[in-house]
Structure formats: structure tokens, C-alpha cells
Design a protein around this motif. Structure first.
Motif, short mmCIF file in Angstrom:
data_model
loop_
_atom_site.label_atom_id
_atom_site.label_comp_id
_atom_site.label_asym_id
_atom_site.label_seq_id
_atom_site.Cartn_x
_atom_site.Cartn_y
_atom_site.Cartn_z
N LYS A 154 36.24 47.14 58.77
CA LYS A 154 35.94 48.08 59.85
C LYS A 154 34.72 47.64 60.64
O LYS A 154 34.71 47.67 61.88
N THR A 192 34.09 46.58 64.69
CA THR A 192 33.28 47.51 65.50
C THR A 192 31.90 46.95 65.82
O THR A 192 31.50 46.86 66.98
N VAL A 193 31.17 46.56 64.79
CA VAL A 193 29.81 46.05 64.99
C VAL A 193 29.83 44.58 65.40
O VAL A 193 29.05 44.14 66.25
N SER A 207 32.39 42.51 74.02
CA SER A 207 31.29 43.47 74.16
C SER A 207 31.79 44.88 74.39
O SER A 207 31.14 45.86 74.00
N ARG A 263 34.16 46.34 72.94
CA ARG A 263 34.57 46.95 71.67
C ARG A 263 33.42 47.03 70.68
O ARG A 263 33.55 47.60 69.60
N ARG A 264 32.27 46.49 71.05
CA ARG A 264 31.16 46.40 70.13
C ARG A 264 30.36 47.69 70.10
O ARG A 264 30.11 48.31 71.14
N GLU A 265 29.95 48.10 68.91
CA GLU A 265 29.14 49.30 68.74
C GLU A 265 27.87 48.96 67.96
O GLU A 265 27.83 48.00 67.19
N THR A 266 26.85 49.77 68.18
CA THR A 266 25.63 49.65 67.38
C THR A 266 25.88 50.25 66.01
O THR A 266 26.51 51.30 65.90
N PHE A 267 25.39 49.59 64.97
CA PHE A 267 25.63 50.11 63.63
C PHE A 267 25.02 51.49 63.46
O PHE A 267 23.90 51.76 63.88
N ARG A 268 25.79 52.36 62.85
CA ARG A 268 25.31 53.68 62.46
C ARG A 268 26.00 54.03 61.15
O ARG A 268 27.09 53.54 60.84
N LEU A 325 29.73 54.88 60.56
CA LEU A 325 30.77 53.85 60.54
C LEU A 325 31.22 53.52 59.12
O LEU A 325 32.27 52.92 58.93
N GLU A 369 42.96 43.98 67.85
CA GLU A 369 41.85 44.90 67.64
C GLU A 369 41.67 45.28 66.16
O GLU A 369 40.67 45.91 65.80
#
Length: 390
Positions: free
Chosen positions: A63, A67-68, A186, A188-193, A196, A325
Motif C-alpha cells: 500500500k 501511495t507514498v 506525482s 498519485r503520491r501522498e505524504t506519509f501519515r 495509511l 495503480e
């Protein structure tokens, strides 16, 4: 025309070589290390705990890879090896040592997942099997070099130097990764939280790669059996070096990886996997009748060829079948099947073996039957999907 094997690909291979060298250099020496603590009866947990955490962490690494990003997931895997190398010298009792092995398993739960997704991002579809083969070859070199280096260090220095060297190799792997370009788009990229890390049932398993899951589980069952029972078989025929089989097996697997991957790009994944599963079965049949070094060597060569075919092609087939994806999740699903196959392969045949040499042939017969399920499935799959072999 764009180059297939770019600087990014070779940097990734170098990082993987260092990573596999880092944790594999410890494996042959850890049983003695644990015995000196007074925990010799827990030797089986050295691999079992490591494998358990690796399997459990796959859905999370899949995952996060989707995401990240691929690079952070790979870097985290190498970081775990780096930290554990410094912690081993301070784990001087059995329970902390076993807990550290549990933590160390996160390394292989993360690094290979991000790596397979990264390769799929940068290599064209028609060269995917070949590229997985090249990367697997270099990884195998790391798995062969690591134990050799580890043994040399323990002979000339001590365990602490061994652990610190493992950390140094991991640090070099990280240094390469942090300078690599991220391939996850970019958008699809998310900042880690932390949210997730909440995994739903749909995020654990990618059903699109079920054909790969079946083949990997039943084929890699044999690997679990081999790494568990070969040392006792070697001893029973008077072979002092219990690592002989694994040395021959590794050398035999190296050359076939690129050839098999390239062949599968042209002839189809399932066609070549049929050949790989046949080699694995022939290897196991040899073990049923092994009474001397010659037949043991033949088995090692056959098993190396079989695994050298199955390993890169199942990775490439995973990427073929999944949606772009979901590459991270799909790779994680494949690795979960791999860990489950190895784990059960190491466990179930021992119920037949029961530490009695005369029961070894029956154990290998049972494992041969299990691998045959993969072969039967591939033949049915080819017929159903009309996969041409021309």
C-alpha cells in the motif's frame, strides 16, 4: 530509442546487491551466536520469526509503495537492516535476540516489494522478464557473497564486527536509494501519515494475480523443505560442509535467470514456468534416491535451474496481470504467497521426517506431490487460455 537499462536500473541492482549481502551474511552464523547465549533449542525460530514479520508486513509495504512511493519503501527496508546490525551486539540474552529477529523481518517485507514495483515502472513490458532476471541474478550474487564474507569475518574477527559490517552494507544501500528518482507519478503520491497503515481487506490481497499466487505457493513450498532438510540429508551421506548444496544451487540459478526471463518475454510466462516447475520436481525426485554426493549435486543443479526460472518470471507475471495503480499491492500479494509456501514447506514435511533419516525419502515424496499441483495448474491454465508455445 530509449535505453532499457538506464543508470537508475543499475543503481537499483547495486542497492539490492548490498541489501541481500547485508542480511544474508548473518544467517549461517546466527545459530552459533544463539547457542552461545544458551538458546540452541530455539534455532528454528531464527528463520521462522524473520519470515513471519516479512509476510505480515507485505500488505503495508504494498500500500505504501502505491501511495507514498517506491523509494521510501525500499529505503525503509534497508534502514531496518542498518539499525538491527547495531542492536545485535547488545542483545546478549535469548528473548531480546528473538524479538530482534522479529523486527529484522520487516526489511525483506519492504525492500523487495518496492524494488519489483520500481523495475516495472522503468522497464518496458516486452523486456520485463529479462530485467527481473538480471536483477535476480545480482541479488543472488549478494546472497552468495554475504555468507562468504560473514564467515570470513567471524573467523578473523568476532560477531560484533560481523553485525557492524552488515550495518555498513545496509547504509550503502540506503545511500544509493535516496539519490534515485521516484517513479510513482506525482499525482498519485501522498505524504506519509499514520492513517495509511490502516489496511482494509481489499488492500491485503490483489485477486488479479491469483494465477501467480497459486504457482508461487506450491513451487516455493519446495524451497522451505530444502532449506530445512538438506543439512540432515547432507550429514547422512557423510558430507561435512552442509552448505555445499546451497552453493551449487546458487551457482546453477545465476546463469539461467536472464535466459529464462528473456525467453518468457517471447514465449509467455506460463509456458516457461512449466519448465521451471518440472526442474524443481526432478530435483526433488533425485533427493528421494540420494545416497551419495553425486546425486545430491545433480539435485542442487536441477533445483537451482528450477528456482532460477520460477523466481524472476513469477515477478514479471505479477506485474503483467495487475493494474498499474496496484503494482505495489500485487507484488505484496505475490510475496505473501511466497512466505506462506516457504513457511509451510519448512514445517509440514518435518511431521513426516520426525528427525529420522529413513523418513527423508517420504518427506521429499510429499513435497514433490505438492509442487506437482503447480505444474498441473499451469497445464490447465495454458489449455484454458490457449497459450501458444510456438
Amino acid at each position: 530509442m530509449n535505453r532499457v537499462y538506464t543508470l537508475q536500473f543499475w543503481l537499483l541492482c547495486t542497492s539490492s546487491f548490498l541489501f541481500f549481502s547485508s542480511f544474508n551474511m548473518l544467517i549461517p552464523e546466527l545459530p552459533d551466536y544463539l547457542s552461545k547465549m544458551g538458546g540452541g533449542e530455539f534455532k528454528g525460530l531464527i528463520i521462522a520469526l524473520f519470515t513471519l514479520t516479512a509476510g505480515v508486513s507485505r500488505p503495508f509495504s504494498g500500500k505504501l509503495s502505491d501511495t507514498v512511493g517506491r523509494v521510501p519503501v525500499m529505503a525503509f527496508g534497508s534502514l531496518v537492516c542498518f539499525v538491527c546490525g547495531f542492536l545485535y551486539p547488545v542483545t546478549t540474552t535469548v528473548i531480546p535476540f528473538l524479538l530482534l529477529r522479529l523486527v529484522h523481518g520487516f526489511s525483506t517485507g519492504f525492500k523487495p516489494t518496492g524494488t519489483a514495483a520500481y523495475i516495472a515502472d522503468i522497464v518496458p513490458f516486452n523486456r520485463r522478464g529479462e530485467s527481473m532476471g538480471i536483477h535476480g541474478l545480482i541479488g543472488s550474487l549478494g546472497m552468495a557473497f554475504g555468507p562468504f564474507l560473514g564467515g570470513w569475518i567471524v573467523q578473523h574477527f568476532d560477531f560484533n564486527i560481523l553485525f557492524y559490517t552488515s550495518s555498513v552494507l545496509s547504509f550503502l544501500s540506503i545511500a544509493i536509494l535516496v539519490n534515485m528518482k521516484e517513479t510513482l507519478p506525482s499525482g498519485r503520491r501522498e505524504t506519509f501519515r499514520w492513517s495509511l497503515l490502516k489496511i482494509s481487506r481489499s488492500e491485503v490481497f490483489d485477486g488479479s494475480v491469483m494465477p501467480v499466487v497459486i504457482v508461487v505457493f506450491f513451487c516455493l513450498f519446495s524451497y522451505g523443505t530444502v532449506i530445512t532438510l538438506i543439512p540432515d540429508l547432507s550429514k547422512s551421506i557423510g558430507l561435512k560442509n552442509k552448505g555445499f548444496y546451497f552453493l551449487v544451487y546458487t551457482l546453477a540459478s545465476i546463469g539461467i535467470r536472464i535466459i529464462a526471463g528473456r525467453w518468457s518475454d517471447r514465449k509467455g510466462r506460463s509456458n516457461v514456468l512449466i519448465i521451471g516447475s518440472l526442474f524443481m520436481m526432478m530435483s526433488l525426485v533425485c533427493l528421494i534416491f540420494t545416497r551419495d554426493l553425486w546425486l545430491l549435486s545433480v539435485s542442487a543443479v536441477l533445483f537451482g535451474i528450477g528456482n532460477g526460472i520460477v523466481s524472476p518470471i513469477t515477478q514479471a507475471w505479477t506485474i503483467d496481470l495487475c493494474a498499474e495503480e496496484n503494482r505495489g499491492k500485487a507484488v505484496a500479494t505475490m510475496y505473501i504467497a511466497l512466505e506462506a509456501g516457504i513457511g509451510l514447506g519448512a514445517l509440514l514435511p518435518t511431521f513426516i521426517y520426525r528427525n529420522r533419516v529413513e523418513n527423508l525419502p517420504a518427506s521429499f515424496i510429499f513435497t514433490t506431490a505438492v509442487v506437482s499441483v503447480a505444474l498441473i495448474y499451469l497445464l490447465i491454465y495454458n489449455r484454458k487460455h490457449s497459450v501458444s508455445i510456438t
